[in-house]
Design a protein around this motif. Structure first.
Motif, short mmCIF file in Angstrom:
data_model
loop_
_atom_site.label_atom_id
_atom_site.label_comp_id
_atom_site.label_asym_id
_atom_site.label_seq_id
_atom_site.Cartn_x
_atom_site.Cartn_y
_atom_site.Cartn_z
N VAL A 117 0.98 -1.27 -0.12
CA VAL A 117 0.01 0.02 0.03
C VAL A 117 0.93 1.11 -0.07
N ASN A 118 0.53 2.04 -0.68
CA ASN A 118 1.62 3.47 -0.87
C ASN A 118 0.72 4.78 -0.91
N SER A 119 1.47 5.78 -0.92
CA SER A 119 0.81 7.23 -1.07
C SER A 119 2.07 7.91 -1.89
N ARG A 120 1.59 8.74 -2.98
CA ARG A 120 2.50 9.54 -3.53
C ARG A 120 1.63 11.17 -3.67
N ASP A 121 2.95 11.74 -3.60
CA ASP A 121 2.67 13.38 -3.56
C ASP A 121 3.86 14.04 -4.01
N GLY A 122 3.87 14.90 -4.85
CA GLY A 122 4.84 15.71 -5.30
C GLY A 122 5.98 14.80 -5.95
N GLY A 123 5.88 13.59 -6.55
CA GLY A 123 6.76 12.77 -7.09
C GLY A 123 7.43 11.90 -6.39
N VAL A 124 7.13 12.10 -4.92
CA VAL A 124 7.88 11.34 -3.72
C VAL A 124 6.70 10.28 -3.30
N THR A 125 7.32 8.78 -3.29
CA THR A 125 6.37 7.66 -2.97
C THR A 125 6.83 7.32 -1.58
N LEU A 126 5.72 7.07 -0.68
CA LEU A 126 6.15 6.33 0.52
C LEU A 126 5.01 5.01 0.47
N GLU A 127 5.85 3.71 0.71
CA GLU A 127 5.16 2.58 0.52
C GLU A 127 5.34 1.62 1.56
N VAL A 128 4.35 0.96 2.10
CA VAL A 128 4.46 -0.08 2.93
C VAL A 128 4.41 -1.63 2.38
N SER A 129 5.27 -2.52 2.56
CA SER A 129 5.10 -3.93 1.76
C SER A 129 4.99 -4.82 2.62
N ASN B 192 9.81 22.58 4.61
CA ASN B 192 8.55 23.08 4.01
C ASN B 192 7.05 22.54 4.17
N GLN B 193 7.25 21.42 4.59
CA GLN B 193 5.66 20.57 5.00
C GLN B 193 4.75 21.01 3.84
N LYS B 194 5.21 20.64 2.42
CA LYS B 194 4.41 20.93 1.55
C LYS B 194 3.70 19.27 1.06
N LEU B 195 4.67 18.29 1.40
CA LEU B 195 4.06 16.96 1.08
C LEU B 195 3.27 16.32 1.96
N GLN B 196 2.13 15.58 1.69
CA GLN B 196 1.20 14.92 2.70
C GLN B 196 1.15 13.35 2.14
N LEU B 197 2.13 12.62 2.87
CA LEU B 197 2.13 11.04 2.46
C LEU B 197 1.31 10.61 3.44
N GLN B 198 0.39 9.84 3.08
CA GLN B 198 -0.49 9.41 4.13
C GLN B 198 -1.06 7.81 3.78
N ILE B 199 -0.97 7.00 4.36
CA ILE B 199 -1.56 5.46 4.31
C ILE B 199 -2.08 5.08 5.51
N SER B 200 -3.22 4.63 5.26
CA SER B 200 -4.52 4.32 6.34
C SER B 200 -4.98 3.00 6.30
N GLY B 201 -5.62 2.37 6.90
CA GLY B 201 -6.08 0.93 7.01
C GLY B 201 -5.40 -0.24 6.96
N ILE B 202 -4.30 0.04 7.54
CA ILE B 202 -3.17 -1.20 7.79
C ILE B 202 -3.68 -1.88 8.73
N LEU B 203 -4.22 -3.19 8.54
CA LEU B 203 -4.70 -4.12 9.67
C LEU B 203 -3.63 -4.60 10.58
N VAL B 204 -3.83 -4.31 11.80
CA VAL B 204 -2.79 -4.96 13.01
C VAL B 204 -3.13 -6.51 12.85
N PRO B 205 -1.82 -7.28 12.85
CA PRO B 205 -2.14 -8.80 12.90
C PRO B 205 -2.45 -9.15 14.15
N LYS B 206 -3.16 -10.13 14.47
CA LYS B 206 -3.84 -10.89 15.68
C LYS B 206 -3.30 -12.13 15.80
#
Length: 230
Positions: free
Chosen positions: A120-132, A216-230
């Motif tokens: 799952v990932n988030s992209r803003d301003g050419g920058v990508t944050l991804e959780v694998s 600058n705090q111009k980018l907003q990289l946000q990833i939600s809905g990551i389920l916590v393993p039980k």
């Protein structure tokens, strides 16, 4: 023989007291009689349908006496009516329960063992944050993350600004490891981990990550809905 003056005085006093007593008794009787004037004893004779003295200007209303058979019939009818009401109420209650069960059967059941479909990932301003992936190690929950910059200029990050929250809105303490403080614009992928103490995850079901650039705090990289393993 002359009477003793003391005896004469005593007789006079006794006479006065006797006279005073008679006068008080007579006066009290008269006052009491005047007070009770017009008050009569109620007449409870069965033969007196008016419930009062004949010829009285305010006769009492007659009390109707019901037949014993009529009373028994009325009680029986009331009891049967109550039983019918109870039966109807029970029928309605059973119908409501059946409807509730049917609605519950149609309601989709949430899979508590569902897992997040990575990556799952988030992209803003050419920058990508991804959780694998997400995994536990010791007393920590680890998120395997990666970042890349496909923009035109370098972007700096201060990972103390990394905000991690759970589905209850609680902010969780997290630390990032192996991620670069400055992300060059070469499209290269940089890998790292985000560590969260499992002691902070009490009753947490989902996680969200938010990261912005510094200062600058111009980018907003946000990833939600990551389920916590039980």
């Amino acid at each position: 023989m002359a009477l003793n003056s003391t005896v004469v005085l005593t007789l006079i006093l006794l006479t006065l007291m006797f006279g005073a007593g008679l006068t008080s008794a007579s006066w009290g009787f008269t006052v009491g009689r005047q007070a009770l004037k017009g008050i009569t004893q109620p007449d409870f004779r069965p033969g007196n349908n008016a419930g009062g003295t004949k010829g009285s200007s305010n006769p009492r209303e007659a009390v109707p006496i019901m037949n014993e058979k009529d009373i028994l019939k009325a009680v029986k009818a009331r009891m049967e009516g109550r039983d019918v009401d109870k039966g109807t109420a029970k029928g309605n209650s059973d119908a409501d329960k059946a409807t509730a069960k049917s609605a519950q059967a149609k309601k989709p059941v949430k899979n508590e063992n569902a897992k997040t479909k990575f990556p799952v990932n988030s992209r803003d301003g050419g920058v990508t944050l991804e959780v694998s992936s997400i995994r536990e190690r010791g007393s920590s929950l680890l998120l395997d993350v990666s970042m890349k910059n496909e923009g035109s200029q370098s972007v700096r990050f201060l990972y103390s600004f990394l905000n991690v929250t759970d589905d209850q809105g609680r902010a969780l303490s997290a630390s990032a490891e192996d991620l670069p403080g400055e992300l060059p614009p070469n499209g290269e992928v940089y890998y790292g981990t985000v560590s969260i103490p499992t002691a902070l995850l009490d009753n947490a079901k989902q996680l969200s990550l938010t990261l912005t650039d510094y200062p600058n705090q111009k980018l907003q990289l946000q990833i939600s809905g990551i389920l916590v393993p039980k």
